[in-house]
Write a protein that holds these residues in place. Sequence first.
Motif, PDB file in Angstrom:
ATOM      1  N   HIS A   1       0.830  -1.194   0.000  1.00 26.54           N
ATOM      2  CA  HIS A   1       0.000   0.000   0.000  1.00 26.54           C
ATOM      3  C   HIS A   1       0.874   1.257   0.000  1.00 26.54           C
ATOM      4  CE1 HIS A   1      -3.571   2.268   2.074  1.00 26.54           C
ATOM      5  NE2 HIS A   1      -2.918   3.040   1.274  1.00 26.54           N
TER       6      HIS A   1
ATOM      7  N   TYR B   1       2.249   6.558  -6.644  1.00 29.48           N
ATOM      8  CA  TYR B   1       1.064   7.263  -7.132  1.00 29.48           C
ATOM      9  C   TYR B   1       1.248   8.770  -7.010  1.00 29.48           C
ATOM     10  CZ  TYR B   1      -3.944   8.262  -7.695  1.00 29.48           C
ATOM     11  OH  TYR B   1      -5.156   8.721  -8.132  1.00 29.48           O
ATOM     12  N   CYS B   2       1.825   9.216  -5.915  1.00 32.84           N
ATOM     13  CA  CYS B   2       1.950  10.644  -5.651  1.00 32.84           C
ATOM     14  C   CYS B   2       3.181  11.266  -6.303  1.00 32.84           C
ATOM     15  CB  CYS B   2       1.968  10.901  -4.146  1.00 32.84           C
ATOM     16  SG  CYS B   2       0.416  10.475  -3.346  1.00 32.84           S
TER      17      CYS B   2
ATOM     18  N   THR C   1       2.814   1.751  -3.237  1.00 38.00           N
ATOM     19  CA  THR C   1       1.902   2.188  -4.292  1.00 38.00           C
ATOM     20  C   THR C   1       1.555   3.660  -4.128  1.00 38.00           C
ATOM     21  OG1 THR C   1       0.980  -0.040  -4.359  1.00 38.00           O
ATOM     22  CG2 THR C   1      -0.307   1.709  -5.392  1.00 38.00           C
ATOM     23  N   LEU C   2       1.361   4.047  -2.877  1.00 46.55           N
ATOM     24  CA  LEU C   2       1.046   5.457  -2.621  1.00 46.55           C
ATOM     25  C   LEU C   2       2.218   6.354  -2.999  1.00 46.55           C
ATOM     26  CD1 LEU C   2      -1.229   7.209  -1.382  1.00 46.55           C
ATOM     27  CD2 LEU C   2      -0.016   7.047   0.792  1.00 46.55           C
TER      28      LEU C   2
ATOM     29  N   SER D   1      -3.551   7.651   5.005  1.00 42.56           N
ATOM     30  CA  SER D   1      -4.121   6.786   3.967  1.00 42.56           C
ATOM     31  C   SER D   1      -4.261   5.354   4.447  1.00 42.56           C
ATOM     32  CB  SER D   1      -3.238   6.821   2.720  1.00 42.56           C
ATOM     33  OG  SER D   1      -3.658   5.865   1.782  1.00 42.56           O
TER      34      SER D   1
ATOM     35  N   VAL E   1      -5.727   5.664  -3.508  1.00 46.74           N
ATOM     36  CA  VAL E   1      -5.015   4.399  -3.353  1.00 46.74           C
ATOM     37  C   VAL E   1      -5.658   3.567  -2.251  1.00 46.74           C
ATOM     38  CG1 VAL E   1      -2.814   3.352  -2.731  1.00 46.74           C
ATOM     39  CG2 VAL E   1      -2.858   5.344  -4.231  1.00 46.74           C
ATOM     40  N   GLY E   2      -5.974   4.227  -1.153  1.00 45.94           N
ATOM     41  CA  GLY E   2      -6.524   3.505  -0.004  1.00 45.94           C
ATOM     42  C   GLY E   2      -7.812   2.780  -0.315  1.00 45.94           C
TER      43      GLY E   2
ATOM     44  N   CYS F   1      -8.819   8.291   0.115  1.00 41.89           N
ATOM     45  CA  CYS F   1      -7.565   8.269  -0.638  1.00 41.89           C
ATOM     46  C   CYS F   1      -7.751   7.355  -1.848  1.00 41.89           C
ATOM     47  CB  CYS F   1      -6.430   7.757   0.247  1.00 41.89           C
ATOM     48  SG  CYS F   1      -4.911   7.395  -0.666  1.00 41.89           S
TER      49      CYS F   1
ATOM     50  N   ILE G   1       1.169   9.453   5.069  1.00 47.96           N
ATOM     51  CA  ILE G   1       0.957   8.056   4.670  1.00 47.96           C
ATOM     52  C   ILE G   1       0.051   7.353   5.670  1.00 47.96           C
ATOM     53  CG2 ILE G   1       2.104   5.850   4.271  1.00 47.96           C
ATOM     54  CD1 ILE G   1       4.581   7.468   3.406  1.00 47.96           C
TER      55      ILE G   1
END
Lengths: 141, 141
Positions: free
Chosen positions: A12, A19-20, A15-16, A33, B101-102, B99, A30
């Motif tokens: 997770h 993604y950002c 990926t975040l 999220s 992603v979340g 979020c 983080i």
Amino acid sequence: MNNSSRYTVAIHVLTLLAYCGPNPLTSEFISGSVNTNPVVIRRLLASLRAAKLVSSQGGPGGGWQLLKDPKQITLRDVLIAVEGGSIFPLHSSAPNPRCPVGRTIQSLLVGPFQSAQDAMEQDLNRTTIGALVKRAKASSE
Amino acid sequence: MNNSSRYTVAIHVLTLLAYCGPNPLTSEFISGSVNTNPVVIRRLLASLRAAKLVSSQGGPGGGWQLLKDPKQITLRDVLIAVEGGSIFPLHSSAPNPRCPVGRTIQSLLVGPFQSAQDAMEQDLNRTTIGALVKRAKASSE
DNA sequence: GCCAGAGTACTCGGATAATCCATGTCCGAGTGCGTACGG
DNA sequence: CCGTACGCACTCGGACATGGATTATCCGAGTACTCTGGC
């Protein structure tokens, strides 16, 4: 097996981060999220940093960044980074060496365990963080 | 004894039951081979009994017995009996749905996790308790 | 001699204390930016 | 106007409480064998 969600959270977080974009994310952001405590994120990212997947930076504007291309990070890499060695740990205390089963069972299990883990890791190699980011962006449209 | 070694201990116990033939073994005897507390063995065997792999009998001469032919019990059967569902648990507390992603990461991971677990279980199916007993007897000669 | 009954030893199963690990909270160390002061 | 030094806000990192889970200890429930007494 450690039935913890460390592995899922690690994926997770990576990926975040991907993604950002290239800008660093703080552990507090983080944790918002993931919905947990910032310290948990820091401890988890510390093991990912030991695996050379991320870097940390203190001070204002600091935070955590990816060190590799998301397309080059597979779920297997993440698993090894957070779980370390074997998925199936042997006895925490050694079995009785005076028992014919106890003194041989560990050596008998090494092979099958390694084989099963190899099969699993080979499958995990098929998925990358980059692919997850792509799917997440597609889902958010 | 760490929870993570439940799987290894379960294989150990089943191998021991098969090794010692049809006569029942007490949890105290088994704990002597595993080198742990009898109650730990009982609780572990309780889940194996729920999976119809063993049966328990009280009183003198009682103990635990296999319900199936050791050659018909694979390491996959044992894994499912002791671990239940998925090898890779998702977040213990749900991620932040606000979020992007979340709110998608869990659904994105179900597929790869299931695929990896299938690959591993298929490999574990290749090894049976009977095969382990055979190797243990060969090693003790 | 044979049978019935109680007694006993043995085993599992559940309830309760103790221990361990993961998580959460707090405070210190280090960093970078902004501001103020002096040249 | 420019450069430097100070101060401040922000972030990670480690040390110390806290909570839940796992483990260990104890006691009760049930069963099979054995011994004893009576027929």
